[in-house]
Design a protein around this motif. Structure first.
Motif, PDB file in Angstrom:
ATOM      1  N   PRO A  44       0.820  -1.210   0.000  1.00 43.00           N
ATOM      2  CA  PRO A  44       0.000   0.000   0.000  1.00 43.00           C
ATOM      3  C   PRO A  44       0.853   1.258   0.000  1.00 43.00           C
ATOM      4  N   VAL A  45       0.324   2.321  -0.598  1.00 45.72           N
ATOM      5  CA  VAL A  45       0.919   3.640  -0.443  1.00 45.72           C
ATOM      6  C   VAL A  45      -0.221   4.630  -0.288  1.00 45.72           C
ATOM      7  N   MET A  46      -0.051   5.550   0.658  1.00 43.08           N
ATOM      8  CA  MET A  46      -1.071   6.551   0.943  1.00 43.08           C
ATOM      9  C   MET A  46      -0.493   7.928   0.616  1.00 43.08           C
ATOM     10  N   ALA A  47      -0.867   8.482  -0.531  1.00 44.76           N
ATOM     11  CA  ALA A  47      -0.354   9.778  -0.968  1.00 44.76           C
ATOM     12  C   ALA A  47      -1.517  10.600  -1.486  1.00 44.76           C
ATOM     13  N   ASP A  48      -1.753  11.785  -0.874  1.00 46.27           N
ATOM     14  CA  ASP A  48      -2.933  12.551  -1.273  1.00 46.27           C
ATOM     15  C   ASP A  48      -2.658  14.016  -1.577  1.00 46.27           C
ATOM     16  N   ASP A  49      -1.413  14.411  -1.630  1.00 44.21           N
ATOM     17  CA  ASP A  49      -1.115  15.796  -1.978  1.00 44.21           C
ATOM     18  C   ASP A  49      -1.181  15.964  -3.488  1.00 44.21           C
ATOM     19  N   PRO A  50      -1.896  16.989  -3.961  1.00 39.44           N
ATOM     20  CA  PRO A  50      -2.022  17.180  -5.415  1.00 39.44           C
ATOM     21  C   PRO A  50      -0.687  17.298  -6.134  1.00 39.44           C
ATOM     22  N   ARG A  51       0.355  17.693  -5.399  1.00 38.73           N
ATOM     23  CA  ARG A  51       1.655  17.887  -6.041  1.00 38.73           C
ATOM     24  C   ARG A  51       2.370  16.576  -6.363  1.00 38.73           C
ATOM     25  N   GLU A  52       1.878  15.461  -5.829  1.00 39.71           N
ATOM     26  CA  GLU A  52       2.570  14.197  -6.096  1.00 39.71           C
ATOM     27  C   GLU A  52       1.686  13.057  -6.554  1.00 39.71           C
ATOM     28  N   VAL A  53       0.363  13.220  -6.539  1.00 39.70           N
ATOM     29  CA  VAL A  53      -0.497  12.062  -6.800  1.00 39.70           C
ATOM     30  C   VAL A  53      -0.354  11.524  -8.223  1.00 39.70           C
ATOM     31  N   GLU A  54      -0.141  12.389  -9.203  1.00 38.23           N
ATOM     32  CA  GLU A  54       0.012  11.902 -10.573  1.00 38.23           C
ATOM     33  C   GLU A  54       1.284  11.076 -10.715  1.00 38.23           C
ATOM     34  N   GLU A  55       2.338  11.533 -10.096  1.00 40.83           N
ATOM     35  CA  GLU A  55       3.606  10.796 -10.139  1.00 40.83           C
ATOM     36  C   GLU A  55       3.482   9.474  -9.404  1.00 40.83           C
ATOM     37  N   MET A  56       2.796   9.500  -8.258  1.00 40.16           N
ATOM     38  CA  MET A  56       2.657   8.279  -7.461  1.00 40.16           C
ATOM     39  C   MET A  56       1.796   7.238  -8.181  1.00 40.16           C
ATOM     40  N   LEU A  70     -13.490  14.143   3.501  1.00 43.45           N
ATOM     41  CA  LEU A  70     -13.250  15.038   2.381  1.00 43.45           C
ATOM     42  C   LEU A  70     -12.641  16.365   2.811  1.00 43.45           C
ATOM     43  N   ASN A  71     -11.807  16.911   1.940  1.00 41.21           N
ATOM     44  CA  ASN A  71     -11.378  18.307   2.055  1.00 41.21           C
ATOM     45  C   ASN A  71     -10.975  18.773   0.655  1.00 41.21           C
ATOM     46  N   ASN A  72     -10.741  20.059   0.511  1.00 41.39           N
ATOM     47  CA  ASN A  72     -10.453  20.599  -0.820  1.00 41.39           C
ATOM     48  C   ASN A  72      -9.228  19.963  -1.460  1.00 41.39           C
ATOM     49  N   ARG A  73      -8.221  19.658  -0.651  1.00 43.78           N
ATOM     50  CA  ARG A  73      -6.995  19.064  -1.182  1.00 43.78           C
ATOM     51  C   ARG A  73      -7.259  17.679  -1.763  1.00 43.78           C
ATOM     52  N   THR A  74      -7.977  16.844  -1.015  1.00 44.93           N
ATOM     53  CA  THR A  74      -8.193  15.482  -1.503  1.00 44.93           C
ATOM     54  C   THR A  74      -9.143  15.443  -2.693  1.00 44.93           C
ATOM     55  N   ILE A  75     -10.088  16.371  -2.733  1.00 47.93           N
ATOM     56  CA  ILE A  75     -10.991  16.407  -3.888  1.00 47.93           C
ATOM     57  C   ILE A  75     -10.200  16.679  -5.161  1.00 47.93           C
ATOM     58  N   GLU A  76      -9.299  17.648  -5.108  1.00 47.55           N
ATOM     59  CA  GLU A  76      -8.447  17.929  -6.258  1.00 47.55           C
ATOM     60  C   GLU A  76      -7.600  16.712  -6.616  1.00 47.55           C
ATOM     61  N   SER A  77      -7.078  16.041  -5.571  1.00 49.83           N
ATOM     62  CA  SER A  77      -6.225  14.876  -5.800  1.00 49.83           C
ATOM     63  C   SER A  77      -6.987  13.718  -6.430  1.00 49.83           C
ATOM     64  N   PHE A  78      -8.253  13.524  -6.022  1.00 50.73           N
ATOM     65  CA  PHE A  78      -9.073  12.473  -6.639  1.00 50.73           C
ATOM     66  C   PHE A  78      -9.081  12.617  -8.162  1.00 50.73           C
ATOM     67  N   ILE A  79      -9.343  13.834  -8.621  1.00 47.43           N
ATOM     68  CA  ILE A  79      -9.490  14.065 -10.057  1.00 47.43           C
ATOM     69  C   ILE A  79      -8.149  13.937 -10.778  1.00 47.43           C
ATOM     70  N   LEU A  80      -7.105  14.541 -10.223  1.00 47.26           N
ATOM     71  CA  LEU A  80      -5.781  14.475 -10.849  1.00 47.26           C
ATOM     72  C   LEU A  80      -5.300  13.026 -10.964  1.00 47.26           C
ATOM     73  N   ALA A  81      -5.385  12.292  -9.853  1.00 44.73           N
ATOM     74  CA  ALA A  81      -4.899  10.903  -9.843  1.00 44.73           C
ATOM     75  C   ALA A  81      -5.774  10.023 -10.724  1.00 44.73           C
ATOM     76  N   GLY A  82      -7.097  10.225 -10.658  1.00 50.48           N
ATOM     77  CA  GLY A  82      -8.002   9.402 -11.456  1.00 50.48           C
ATOM     78  C   GLY A  82      -7.790   9.569 -12.938  1.00 50.48           C
ATOM     79  N   LYS A  83      -7.629  10.805 -13.392  1.00 49.53           N
ATOM     80  CA  LYS A  83      -7.393  11.047 -14.812  1.00 49.53           C
ATOM     81  C   LYS A  83      -6.054  10.474 -15.259  1.00 49.53           C
TER      82      LYS A  83
END
Length: 270
Positions: A44-56, A70-83
């Motif tokens: 497992p890896v738990m990474a939720d900062d928008p600055r690293e989720v795409e790389e992770m 939920l918070n604003n940071r994780t919502i942004e990260s959901f979309i970035l990582a998912g795409k």
């Protein structure tokens, strides 16, 4: 090829490949989710900062999105990582915790579904009904609805509409890929007394789907592991408390084998 053979093959791939499951999940259950994945043989890896989720997510085998805290940071990260996962053909598993309870949760889940191609959607009956546009009462993370009351139709129709596997967990679990529908009755009522068993189930689905095998079997196996482990933990914990049950549950996840599966009686196609 029967279900047991499919499940055994997925477990073998987990042991040999040790899939890395990238979680953007909630802080209430994050430790248990990590330990469940480790126990069965994954990473497992738990990474939720928008600055690293795409790389992770680029180095992961699957992505688990959980809307529990939920918070604003994780919502942004959901979309970035998912795409990013979509561009790399990495399975995405969504656990829409509490959708329907608040506007923020409902709008966040809708946005994820609109912008990210899901592999598996896993929720309780109330959550899935809300996503399907059917009025349901969600009390926090708990469901007030019975899977057997229309669950088959909801799972199958939503699966067709979203183009992903839909898994509804409850006393009887229902899993559909839009064509096939399976029922799973492994489990024990004590699981409902331990926080995070739904989140852990989603993490196990993420691990199983990280093998890149057929998604419906990965979804089913993740659910079966938790259900069978819940049964085994209770057998080892009769007349003891919730705390010791929780410990035995993690042991049972780590010791899971396909010999515990009761195909035909507790797992069947309907």
């Amino acid at each position: 090829m029967n279900l047991i053979h499919n499940f055994a093959h997925i477990l073998e791939k987990i042991k040999s490949d040790k899939p890395l499951v990238h979680h953007i999940t909630n802080y209430v259950t994050v430790n248990d989710c990590a330990n469940a994945v480790l126990a069965i043989g994954g990473a497992p890896v738990m990474a939720d900062d928008p600055r690293e989720v795409e790389e992770m997510v680029s180095i992961a085998s699957s992505l688990v999105l959980n809307t529990g805290t939920l918070n604003n940071r994780t919502i942004e990260s959901f979309i970035l990582a998912g795409k990013k996962a979509n561009t790399l053909d990495i399975p995405v598993i969504l656990d829409p915790v509490g959708v329907g309870a608040t506007t923020l949760r409902t709008e966040t889940v809708k946005r994820i579904i609109d912008e990210v191609k899901l592999t598996v959607l896993r929720g309780n009956m109330s959550e899935i009904m809300n996503i399907n546009g059917t009025k349901a009462i969600t009390r926090g993370v708990d469901s007030t609805d019975d899977t057997m009351a229309g669950g088959r139709e909801v799972a199958q129709s939503l699966s067709k509409r979203l183009g992903c596997v839909v898994a509804i967990t409850g006393a009887t679990d229902i899993v559909s890929d839009g064509t096939k529908v399976y029922y799973i009755q492994h489990g024990h009522e004590m699981l409902a007394r331990v926080t995070g068993t739904g989140c852990m189930t989603t993490s196990l689905i993420g691990l199983c789907c990280g093998t890149k095998e057929i998604p419906i079997y990965g979804a089913m196996l993740g659910i079966v592991v938790m259900g069978a482990a819940g049964e085994r933990a209770y057998e080892e914990n009769v007349d003891e408390g919730v705390g010791s049950y929780r410990v035995k549950l993690m042991d049972a996840i780590g010791n899971f084998s396909v010999q515990q599966i009761n195909e035909g009686e507790k797992i069947y196609e309907g």
